[in-house]
Design a protein around this motif. Sequence first.
Motif, PDB file in Angstrom:
ATOM      1  N   GLU A   1       0.857  -1.186   0.000  1.00 33.42           N
ATOM      2  CA  GLU A   1       0.000   0.000   0.000  1.00 33.42           C
ATOM      3  C   GLU A   1       0.897   1.241   0.000  1.00 33.42           C
ATOM      4  OE1 GLU A   1      -3.264   0.108   2.737  1.00 33.42           O
ATOM      5  OE2 GLU A   1      -3.646  -2.033   2.546  1.00 33.42           O
ATOM      6  N   THR A   2       1.319   1.639   1.209  1.00 36.88           N
ATOM      7  CA  THR A   2       2.249   2.754   1.348  1.00 36.88           C
ATOM      8  C   THR A   2       3.288   2.365   2.383  1.00 36.88           C
ATOM      9  OG1 THR A   2       0.416   4.275   0.945  1.00 36.88           O
ATOM     10  CG2 THR A   2       2.465   5.227   1.758  1.00 36.88           C
ATOM     11  N   GLY A   3       4.563   2.533   2.038  1.00 39.82           N
ATOM     12  CA  GLY A   3       5.576   2.169   3.017  1.00 39.82           C
ATOM     13  C   GLY A   3       6.987   2.321   2.485  1.00 39.82           C
ATOM     14  N   VAL A   4       7.938   2.344   3.417  1.00 35.81           N
ATOM     15  CA  VAL A   4       9.358   2.505   3.098  1.00 35.81           C
ATOM     16  C   VAL A   4      10.171   1.642   4.053  1.00 35.81           C
ATOM     17  CG1 VAL A   4      11.292   4.100   3.082  1.00 35.81           C
ATOM     18  CG2 VAL A   4       9.099   4.854   2.212  1.00 35.81           C
ATOM     19  N   ALA A   5      11.108   0.894   3.479  1.00 32.78           N
ATOM     20  CA  ALA A   5      12.124   0.195   4.280  1.00 32.78           C
ATOM     21  C   ALA A   5      13.475   0.773   3.875  1.00 32.78           C
ATOM     22  CB  ALA A   5      12.081  -1.304   4.008  1.00 32.78           C
TER      23      ALA A   5
ATOM     24  N   ALA B   1       5.149   1.755   7.451  1.00 29.89           N
ATOM     25  CA  ALA B   1       4.190   1.259   6.459  1.00 29.89           C
ATOM     26  C   ALA B   1       2.763   1.408   6.979  1.00 29.89           C
ATOM     27  CB  ALA B   1       4.467  -0.196   6.113  1.00 29.89           C
ATOM     28  N   ARG B   2       1.856   1.503   6.004  1.00 33.16           N
ATOM     29  CA  ARG B   2       0.429   1.403   6.287  1.00 33.16           C
ATOM     30  C   ARG B   2      -0.125   0.265   5.443  1.00 33.16           C
ATOM     31  NH1 ARG B   2      -2.731   4.767   8.657  1.00 33.16           N
ATOM     32  NH2 ARG B   2      -1.386   6.566   8.273  1.00 33.16           N
ATOM     33  N   GLY B   3      -0.795  -0.662   6.092  1.00 33.03           N
ATOM     34  CA  GLY B   3      -1.372  -1.792   5.374  1.00 33.03           C
ATOM     35  C   GLY B   3      -2.483  -2.422   6.182  1.00 33.03           C
TER      36      GLY B   3
END
Length: 505
Positions: free
Chosen positions: A434-438, A456-458
Motif C-alpha cells: 500500500e504505502t511504506g518505506v524500508a 508502512a500502512r497496510g
Amino acid sequence: MNRTTLTLVAAVASAATMVATAAVQPPPASSLGNAIVVQDQAVLRAAPRESAQQQSALWQGEVLEVRGERLDYLQVWDHKRERGGFIRTSEVRRVAEGEAEAPALLSVLRFVRDTPGAEALGIGITAAYLQAAPAKALAGEQGAQAFDALGTLADRLARRASAATPGKASGATLSAHLDVANGYGVRFTTYEVEGRMQVCYDGEAFRRVLAMPVADAEQRARAALALTRPECVNPDLPAHERARVQEWQSEVLERVDVAGLPSYVRNRIQMRRASVWSALAFQQARKDAAGPASAAAASRALAEFAGVAKNDLPDEDQPAYNDAAMRVSAVRWALAPASLPPAQGSRPGIVTEAGAPGETCVLLVDAQKGAKAPLLRRCTYGVVWAGSASINREGTAVSLAVQPLEGWRELWVMRKTAEGWLVDVLPPAATAPETGVAEWAGWVPGGQQMLVAREARGQGRYRRSFEIVRLEGLATERVTGDVAALPLFQRWQDPAWKRQTLSLR
C-alpha cells in the motif's frame, strides 16, 4: 421542477449536473409548487389518513409536485414513480417558485451542508436554489457557495458509502441517498479495491468552483482536495494514463493560494501537493532514474512536506501526514547523485544494465572479473535508486533501495555466504503493498548486523519501527518504535541517513 426552469439553470449557471434526470413534464394548472422530502422513509399514502394504504416509502431530498391540501396532508404527485398520493405536511418542506425564495433556500443550504447524514436533502435543496436564483446571483459569490455546498455534500455522501458495512441497515439508507443524488444528475464512480467498493464523486461541482473567479481561497482548497483524493484514482489505469492524471492533479493544486488559508487547511494542501509530486517523481524515474525531471519533482515534494506545520495538524490529519511522509521518503534518493560504488580490491561493486523492455538488472561484481562474470545478478521492473547503494566495512553485505510501486520502497540486501552471494528483499511490512518505506540506517561493525528503519500502512494499520537486523537470514533481533530505546541503533546509525531521513520527523 419543470423542464423550462431546469433548462434556464443549465443555460445560465451551467449546472448540467442538475438537469437530465430531474426534469419532468410541465405541471398542470392545478400545480401548487413543489415539496422536498426532509426525512427518510416518509410514507406516501393513498388517502390523507394514518390508516390508509402505503403507496411507497420516500427518502430525504426527493422532490414531489404539490397538487392540493387535505387536513394535515399534502396531495402530491411523484414523477419518479409516476404515482400520486398524500404525505404529511411535517415530512416535507414546500418550495415556492420565484426569485424571492432563493435567499431562504441558500440559508437552509448553508446549515444542511455541514450536517452529517443530510447529504441527499442538501442536494435537493441545492437543486431548488439553482432553480430559484437569478443568473446574476449564480455567477457571483452565492453561486460559488451553492456549487461548493453541492460538491461538499456529494463528496461526503461518497465517503459515507465507501465506509459503509455491507448488509447493514445503514447500507440500504445510503443506497437510497445515492439514488436520490443520481436523480438530480450528481454522478459517482465506483472501484473495487481489495474486495470492497470505493465510491467517489465525479467532482463536477468542484470543477465549477475552481472555474469561478469569485470563489474564495477556502472554497478552492476544498475543491482541490476533493478532486485530488488518491483513493479516487482508478487503480486499473495504465501507468501512462495515471501519470497524466497526476499531472492534472498537480495543476489543480497549484490553483490554490495557500497564503490566506487557515494553517490546518494550508497543511492539507501542502501534504496533498507533497504526495502528488512524489508520485510524479516516481513516474519520471521510471523513464529515467537519473534524469533532472525526477529530481525536480522530488525536490518539490520535499519542499511542500517541509512546509507543513506539524503542531497545527488536527488528529484526523495525522494519517495523511504519515502517508505524505512515506511517499516523499520513497523518492528522496532522486535528489542524491546517481553514482554506484565501484569494485575495489576485495570489496564488491554494483553496476546496472538494461534487461527486458522496462527492466533494470543489478549486477554485483568484483574488481577482477567485472560485469562479464558477476557475483550476483537480479532484475526488476521497479526503480533502482543508485545513490542509495551502501557496502559494509567488511565488504560482505550491500544494501540498495528499489521502488517497485508508487509510494512503496523496498530494501535489497545482498550478502556473502559460504555458498556465494545471495540477495533478499526486505519490504516495509509483511502486507499487501500500500504505502511504506524500508531503508538502511547503518552497519554495525563486525559484519553481522545492520540497522533498518521501516514505516508502512497496510490493512488499515500504521506502524513505524527501528530494528537491529541480523544479516544471516535477515532476522530481526530487536525492534522498537522509539529509536532512543536502542543504544546500538543510537551509536551506529549512519550520519547521512540521520540527516536526510524522514523517519525521525
